[in-house]
Write an enzyme that holds these catalytic residues in place. Structure first.
Site: not given
Length: 217
Positions: A41-42, A92, A96, A186
């Protein structure tokens, strides 16, 4: 994710594209149904995404990257590289946020703008959405479905975002993984050096146990 909210992965096997096994151990794992889903993620992050990609390439593993639209716009070549190396790139959100707190129009923009940024680099529109923080309710699910998105969370969370140490990340993954597990890691959102350092042990151990790796969506 920037916060750890434990949750079971949603609709795991449906729509998952199983990687083609290339080694004897992987073939045995595929026959026994020992498939796991590695997710990041991210990202993309210029500091850590290339290191993650290098490690995945070394072990012949395919993963799913849930990318933030702002980061895709800032580092488009990295998103293109992720896709070019055979990994899945999924949505995603753009910046955020907690999607539960957004208006319908803001929700649509967060998802739609990210779709367009990813599609421009990969040629494919993401089919899956991972809500930031794992923050999901009925409204998020219905809005995601209206946009043609499958909501995907996770089942193994080593909390690598909190930088608990390389050994802690390794042990938390290896202790909790099961066939069908979706592992949350991540490659962006902060210092991910511990995650990168944990990958060799995680990947080699899971392979030795007979697991294969597949992409989601």
């Amino acid at each position: 994710m920037r916060a750890a909210i434990g949750a079971l992965a949603v609709a795991l096997a449906a729509g998952a594209v199983v990687a083609v096994p290339t080694e004897t151990a992987e073939a045995a794992g595929a026959r026994s149904g020992q498939v796991v889903y590695l997710t990041f993620d991210d990202g993309p992050s210029p500091a850590y995404t290339p290191k993650v990609l290098s490690m995945l390439n070394r072990y012949g593993v395919r993963a799913t990257f849930f990318e933030i639209g702002e980061n895709v716009a800032a580092h488009p070549s990295l998103t293109a590289q992720v896709a070019r190396q055979g990994h899945s790139v999924q949505n995603h959100s753009w910046s955020h946020p907690d999607l539960r707190r957004l208006s319908a129009s803001s929700f649509s923009s967060q998802v739609g703008d990210t779709d367009r940024a990813i599609r421009a680099q990969t040629g494919r529109t993401p089919k899956c959405l991972r809500p930031p923080y794992g923050a999901v309710n009925g409204t998020v699910r219905s809005r995601a479905a209206a946009l043609g998105k499958q909501v995907v969370l996770w089942s193994v969370d080593p909390a690598d975002w909190s930088r608990p140490g390389t050994e802690a990340i390794q042990s938390r993954v290896l202790r909790n993984v099961r066939p069908g597990s979706v592992i949350l890691l991540h490659d962006g959102g902060g210092d991910r050096s511990q995650t990168v350092a944990a990958l060799p042990t995680i990947l080699s151990t899971l392979k030795a146990r007979g697991y294969t790796f597949a992409t989601l969506c």
